[in-house]
Design a protein around this motif. Structure first.
Motif, PDB file in Angstrom:
ATOM      1  N   ARG A 176       0.824  -1.215   0.000  1.00 35.76           N
ATOM      2  CA  ARG A 176       0.000   0.000   0.000  1.00 35.76           C
ATOM      3  C   ARG A 176       0.856   1.264   0.000  1.00 35.76           C
ATOM      4  O   ARG A 176       0.472   2.295  -0.562  1.00 35.76           O
ATOM      5  N   THR A 177       2.019   1.221   0.650  1.00 37.59           N
ATOM      6  CA  THR A 177       2.879   2.390   0.790  1.00 37.59           C
ATOM      7  C   THR A 177       4.335   2.021   0.521  1.00 37.59           C
ATOM      8  O   THR A 177       4.707   0.845   0.535  1.00 37.59           O
ATOM      9  N   ALA A 178       5.142   3.056   0.302  1.00 41.91           N
ATOM     10  CA  ALA A 178       6.600   2.921   0.233  1.00 41.91           C
ATOM     11  C   ALA A 178       7.177   3.902   1.243  1.00 41.91           C
ATOM     12  O   ALA A 178       6.695   5.039   1.354  1.00 41.91           O
ATOM     13  N   VAL A 179       8.184   3.480   1.995  1.00 41.21           N
ATOM     14  CA  VAL A 179       8.811   4.329   3.009  1.00 41.21           C
ATOM     15  C   VAL A 179      10.331   4.230   2.881  1.00 41.21           C
ATOM     16  O   VAL A 179      10.861   3.218   2.412  1.00 41.21           O
ATOM     17  N   LEU A 184       8.088  12.653  -6.581  1.00 33.01           N
ATOM     18  CA  LEU A 184       7.475  11.337  -6.767  1.00 33.01           C
ATOM     19  C   LEU A 184       6.267  11.121  -5.852  1.00 33.01           C
ATOM     20  O   LEU A 184       5.621  10.086  -5.925  1.00 33.01           O
ATOM     21  N   GLY A 185       5.978  12.096  -4.972  1.00 34.26           N
ATOM     22  CA  GLY A 185       4.806  12.002  -4.105  1.00 34.26           C
ATOM     23  C   GLY A 185       5.090  11.609  -2.668  1.00 34.26           C
ATOM     24  O   GLY A 185       4.161  11.403  -1.891  1.00 34.26           O
ATOM     25  N   PHE A 186       6.356  11.513  -2.281  1.00 33.58           N
ATOM     26  CA  PHE A 186       6.687  11.198  -0.893  1.00 33.58           C
ATOM     27  C   PHE A 186       6.440  12.425  -0.021  1.00 33.58           C
ATOM     28  O   PHE A 186       6.718  13.553  -0.428  1.00 33.58           O
ATOM     29  N   VAL A 187       5.920  12.189   1.166  1.00 34.02           N
ATOM     30  CA  VAL A 187       5.674  13.248   2.146  1.00 34.02           C
ATOM     31  C   VAL A 187       6.481  12.953   3.401  1.00 34.02           C
ATOM     32  O   VAL A 187       6.806  11.795   3.690  1.00 34.02           O
ATOM     33  N   GLY A 201       7.272   8.920   3.180  1.00 33.55           N
ATOM     34  CA  GLY A 201       6.433   7.850   2.676  1.00 33.55           C
ATOM     35  C   GLY A 201       5.564   8.321   1.532  1.00 33.55           C
ATOM     36  O   GLY A 201       5.271   9.515   1.404  1.00 33.55           O
ATOM     37  N   ALA A 202       5.165   7.378   0.700  1.00 30.29           N
ATOM     38  CA  ALA A 202       4.267   7.656  -0.422  1.00 30.29           C
ATOM     39  C   ALA A 202       3.291   6.493  -0.549  1.00 30.29           C
ATOM     40  O   ALA A 202       3.635   5.355  -0.220  1.00 30.29           O
ATOM     41  N   THR A 203       2.092   6.808  -1.001  1.00 30.64           N
ATOM     42  CA  THR A 203       1.163   5.736  -1.313  1.00 30.64           C
ATOM     43  C   THR A 203       1.539   5.190  -2.692  1.00 30.64           C
ATOM     44  O   THR A 203       2.053   5.912  -3.546  1.00 30.64           O
ATOM     45  N   LEU A 204       1.307   3.904  -2.872  1.00 33.01           N
ATOM     46  CA  LEU A 204       1.591   3.260  -4.157  1.00 33.01           C
ATOM     47  C   LEU A 204       0.312   3.093  -4.938  1.00 33.01           C
ATOM     48  O   LEU A 204      -0.748   2.880  -4.330  1.00 33.01           O
ATOM     49  N   PRO A 205       0.337   3.192  -6.244  1.00 35.80           N
ATOM     50  CA  PRO A 205       1.516   3.439  -7.073  1.00 35.80           C
ATOM     51  C   PRO A 205       1.998   4.888  -6.959  1.00 35.80           C
ATOM     52  O   PRO A 205       1.237   5.782  -6.608  1.00 35.80           O
ATOM     53  N   LEU A 206       3.290   5.089  -7.274  1.00 30.58           N
ATOM     54  CA  LEU A 206       3.867   6.424  -7.201  1.00 30.58           C
ATOM     55  C   LEU A 206       3.261   7.342  -8.252  1.00 30.58           C
ATOM     56  O   LEU A 206       2.789   6.885  -9.287  1.00 30.58           O
ATOM     57  N   ARG A 207       3.349   8.622  -7.963  1.00 30.14           N
ATOM     58  CA  ARG A 207       2.950   9.659  -8.917  1.00 30.14           C
ATOM     59  C   ARG A 207       3.886   9.576 -10.137  1.00 30.14           C
ATOM     60  O   ARG A 207       5.102   9.512  -9.973  1.00 30.14           O
TER      61      ARG A 207
END
Length: 184
Positions: A133-136, A153-156, A175-181
């Motif tokens: 669900r996420t990437a960290v 890429l959408g990481f906060v 972290g970013a939700t997947l899929p990436l922007r």
């Protein structure tokens, strides 16, 4: 021309000397830390759903690498960072970001190949098609090119000015939700 070659634990372990050479060129760590870093990397290759990307030139030079795996309780980085996030933002935040996360452990590009989009391709390639669900990940808490890339890429930011136990450098946990922007 740079091609990304995906490899699993065996291929990563076979390329570990090259990986450490790139890590050293990119990060310039104290020499006494390299044996420990190599052991950590070798251990990471045993984690669930481990994958590595090697960025290779036409001349068979490995210009960069990145690897990631499914984060799980019992993994040092996962446990330390999730606990810190829960302490600051609550249990729900820890679960939202770390309950089903791809942990990007390393992304490094040789200095003479930086600024050519290789890091972006590595991050996107590691995240592409993943079921999490996420990437960290953690990165130095400074206004670097890497921080700018992660934001694009959408990481906060999840945690800022974070110091790992026994460490002294300040990191940002992002972290970013997947899929990436998508980013060209």
């Amino acid at each position: 021309m740079i091609e990304l070659r995906r490899t699993g634990p065996e291929g990563f372990t076979a390329a570990l000397d090259t990986v450490i050479e790139i890590y050293t060129a990119a990060m310039r760590p104290p020499a006494e830390q390299l044996t420990g870093r190599q052991g950590i990397m070798r251990n990471h290759a045993t984690f669930p759903d481990f994958t590595c990307l090697l960025a290779e030139t036409d001349g068979d030079v490995v210009a960069g690498f990145g690897y990631a795996f499914h984060g799980a309780p019992g993994q040092w980085w996962h446990d330390v960072v999730r606990r810190a996030l829960e302490d600051r933002a609550g249990r729900d935040a820890g679960l939202a970001w770390f309950g089903d996360a791809l942990e990007i452990a390393e992304i490094h590009v040789r200095p003479d190949y930086q600024g050519k989009g290789i890091g972006r391709r590595l991050v996107q390639g590691l995240c592409e098609g993943r079921a999490e669900r996420t990437a960290v990940l953690s990165t130095h808490d400074q206004p670097t090119a890497a921080r700018h890339l992660y934001r694009r890429l959408g990481f906060v930011d999840l945690l800022g000015a974070f110091v790992f136990p026994g460490g002294y450098e300040r990191y940002a946990i992002v972290g970013a939700t997947l899929p990436l922007r998508p980013v060209a």
